[in-house]
Design a protein around this motif. Structure first.
Motif, PDB file in Angstrom:
ATOM      1  N   LYS A   1       0.773  -1.269   0.032  1.00 15.43           N
ATOM      2  CA  LYS A   1      -0.049  -0.149  -0.120  1.00 15.43           C
ATOM      3  C   LYS A   1       0.960   1.267  -0.034  1.00 15.43           C
ATOM      4  O   LYS A   1       1.543   1.370   1.156  1.00 15.43           O
ATOM      5  CB  LYS A   1      -0.945   0.011   1.147  1.00 15.43           C
ATOM      6  CG  LYS A   1      -1.969   1.263   1.414  1.00 15.43           C
ATOM      7  CD  LYS A   1      -2.651   1.072   2.686  1.00 15.43           C
ATOM      8  CE  LYS A   1      -3.445   2.416   2.638  1.00 15.43           C
ATOM      9  NZ  LYS A   1      -4.399   2.555   3.889  1.00 15.43           N
TER      10      LYS A   1
ATOM     11  N   ILE B   1       1.811   4.878   0.637  1.00 16.97           N
ATOM     12  CA  ILE B   1       1.441   5.952   1.731  1.00 16.97           C
ATOM     13  C   ILE B   1       1.684   7.312   1.099  1.00 16.97           C
ATOM     14  O   ILE B   1       1.103   8.299   1.069  1.00 16.97           O
ATOM     15  CB  ILE B   1       1.967   5.689   3.041  1.00 16.97           C
ATOM     16  CG1 ILE B   1       1.523   4.392   3.797  1.00 16.97           C
ATOM     17  CG2 ILE B   1       1.252   6.775   3.956  1.00 16.97           C
ATOM     18  CD1 ILE B   1       0.282   3.983   3.575  1.00 16.97           C
TER      19      ILE B   1
ATOM     20  N   ASN C   1      -7.168  14.370   7.689  1.00 15.89           N
ATOM     21  CA  ASN C   1      -6.968  13.183   8.253  1.00 15.89           C
ATOM     22  C   ASN C   1      -6.444  11.971   7.244  1.00 15.89           C
ATOM     23  O   ASN C   1      -7.315  11.798   6.526  1.00 15.89           O
ATOM     24  CB  ASN C   1      -7.705  12.738   9.394  1.00 15.89           C
ATOM     25  CG  ASN C   1      -8.112  13.659  10.345  1.00 15.89           C
ATOM     26  OD1 ASN C   1      -7.173  14.236  10.735  1.00 15.89           O
ATOM     27  ND2 ASN C   1      -8.994  13.701  10.980  1.00 15.89           N
ATOM     28  N   GLY C   2      -5.640  11.125   7.547  1.00 14.24           N
ATOM     29  CA  GLY C   2      -5.126  10.163   6.620  1.00 14.24           C
ATOM     30  C   GLY C   2      -4.345  10.534   5.454  1.00 14.24           C
ATOM     31  O   GLY C   2      -3.928  10.041   4.359  1.00 14.24           O
TER      32      GLY C   2
ATOM     33  N   GLY D   1      -1.265  11.612   5.268  1.00 20.33           N
ATOM     34  CA  GLY D   1       0.256  10.972   5.245  1.00 20.33           C
ATOM     35  C   GLY D   1       0.985  11.907   6.057  1.00 20.33           C
ATOM     36  O   GLY D   1       2.256  12.002   5.989  1.00 20.33           O
TER      37      GLY D   1
ATOM     38  N   SER E   1       1.790  12.449   9.420  1.00 14.91           N
ATOM     39  CA  SER E   1       2.395  11.669  10.472  1.00 14.91           C
ATOM     40  C   SER E   1       3.336  10.988  10.051  1.00 14.91           C
ATOM     41  O   SER E   1       4.662  10.991  10.407  1.00 14.91           O
ATOM     42  CB  SER E   1       1.539  11.112  11.471  1.00 14.91           C
ATOM     43  OG  SER E   1       0.513  11.933  12.051  1.00 14.91           O
ATOM     44  N   THR E   2       3.099  10.279   8.957  1.00 14.87           N
ATOM     45  CA  THR E   2       4.106   9.490   8.414  1.00 14.87           C
ATOM     46  C   THR E   2       5.412  10.286   7.790  1.00 14.87           C
ATOM     47  O   THR E   2       6.339   9.977   7.985  1.00 14.87           O
ATOM     48  CB  THR E   2       3.514   8.663   7.042  1.00 14.87           C
ATOM     49  OG1 THR E   2       2.503   7.820   7.597  1.00 14.87           O
ATOM     50  CG2 THR E   2       4.711   7.728   6.048  1.00 14.87           C
TER      51      THR E   2
ATOM     52  N   LYS F   1      -2.205  15.518   0.262  1.00 14.24           N
ATOM     53  CA  LYS F   1      -3.826  14.992   0.071  1.00 14.24           C
ATOM     54  C   LYS F   1      -3.270  13.653  -0.797  1.00 14.24           C
ATOM     55  O   LYS F   1      -2.582  13.579  -1.514  1.00 14.24           O
ATOM     56  CB  LYS F   1      -4.509  15.649  -0.850  1.00 14.24           C
ATOM     57  CG  LYS F   1      -5.876  15.217  -1.389  1.00 14.24           C
ATOM     58  CD  LYS F   1      -6.635  15.075  -0.402  1.00 14.24           C
ATOM     59  CE  LYS F   1      -8.152  14.507  -0.763  1.00 14.24           C
ATOM     60  NZ  LYS F   1      -9.177  14.273   0.292  1.00 14.24           N
ATOM     61  N   GLN F   2      -3.858  12.612  -0.030  1.00 15.51           N
ATOM     62  CA  GLN F   2      -3.725  11.099  -0.548  1.00 15.51           C
ATOM     63  C   GLN F   2      -2.273  10.704  -0.719  1.00 15.51           C
ATOM     64  O   GLN F   2      -1.876  10.224  -1.761  1.00 15.51           O
ATOM     65  CB  GLN F   2      -4.523  10.764  -1.747  1.00 15.51           C
ATOM     66  CG  GLN F   2      -6.069  11.055  -1.417  1.00 15.51           C
ATOM     67  CD  GLN F   2      -7.064  10.975  -2.543  1.00 15.51           C
ATOM     68  OE1 GLN F   2      -6.246  11.160  -3.572  1.00 15.51           O
ATOM     69  NE2 GLN F   2      -8.184  10.721  -2.319  1.00 15.51           N
TER      70      GLN F   2
END
Length: 296
Positions: free
Chosen positions: A18, A20, A40-41, A43, A45-46, A203-204
């Protein structure tokens, strides 16, 4: 750009099969404040974990302070305030400051640390006795105790009231003036607008926009115009024939990429214009438009 403090080139990161983060590029100059924004989501934090050396890229390259993010020398030159951080509840504020100062060769003074935290009167309180905003102020102070060159601030004003948030912004401005480089992640778009020299919108797993807050808001094109008029609505409408507008009880509203051209036409046509307001879209509106467009 000469000697960037952070250089990210074609960075990709995946978990299993997957993806990220995909093909990210970013250069950060010394003394800049960069705000990384995204839903949120996205990326965020990654990406921060990669910059801190807590994760390794799947491909691409990251240089932080002239070395790999995980290099030992970086630890003494950077300060980190993570949103998920916490401290033992029974330890006193002054004890945390004394302990964390001992980790660094050239820390700021104990008195300066208390000034940063605003906890002079609470220095004998336990961490568990502090309010949410006070805990954030202490965590912020511990992040800058070592007098770092590079500071990561993850949601620094979370749980703060309006006054304490403004005080936090003043402290961050002072760090910028002292030449510190700041990487900021926040959900408060007003905070990003007030503090950041450059915004990076994720974004994404991809950067969809980069630029100063003013440049991104200007790039978002439409400016809102509102005025009152005594001129009959049909005459005003004839001037605004190619503009999406609204007229209700002498109140005229429209949005346009070049409002000065439309207003010039109205003035030259002798339209009565009173209580004129010209408002650029807010950063929040810009952020929502950019992320919604990419989602679509």
């Amino acid at each position: 750009m000469s000697n960037p403090i952070i250089q990210v080139q074609d960075l990709c990161f995946s978990r299993g099969n997957k993806p990220i983060l995909s093909h990210l590029n970013l250069s950060v100059s010394r003394g800049e404040c960069i705000a990384i924004l995204g839903p949120n989501g996205a990326g965020k934090s990654t990406f921060i974990d990669l910059l801190l050396g807590r994760l390794a890229p799947s491909s691409g390259n990251i240089q932080v302070l002239g070395a790999a993010p995980s290099h030992r020398k970086n630890k003494d030159k950077q300060g980190v305030m993570l949103q998920t951080a916490t401290l033992p509840g029974n330890t006193l504020v002054k004890e945390f400051i004394q302990l964390f100062r001992s980790y660094y060769q050239n820390p700021i003074s104990h008195a300066q640390a208390l000034q940063y935290s605003g906890l002079q009167e609470a220095q004998h309180q336990r961490f568990s006795e502090l309010s949410g905003g006070q805990k954030q102020r202490l965590l912020f102070t511990l992040a800058v105790l070592g007098n770092p060159e590079l500071i990561f601030l993850d949601e620094p004003s979370l749980a703060m009231d309006a006054l304490m948030r403004r005080e936090m912004w003043s402290l961050i401005h002072a760090l910028k003036q002292a030449g510190k480089t700041i990487i900021l992640t926040t959900h408060y778009l007003e905070e990003a607008d007030a503090l950041a020299d450059k915004l990076v919108i994720l974004k994404q797993g991809q950067f969809i926009a980069t630029g100063s807050p003013q440049a991104l808001k200007h790039q978002n094109h439409s400016v809102a115009v509102q005025f009152t008029t005594t001129t009959p609505a049909n005459i005003v409408a004839s001037i605004l024939d190619n503009v999406d507008f609204n007229i209700h009880e002498h109140q005229v509203q429209f949005q346009h990429e070049s409002p000065e051209l439309i207003l010039k036409k109205l003035f030259l046509a002798g339209i009565d214009i009173q209580s004129l307001q010209v408002t650029q879209k807010s950063l929040e509106e810009t952020f929502l438009q950019l992320t919604e467009e990419r989602a679509a």
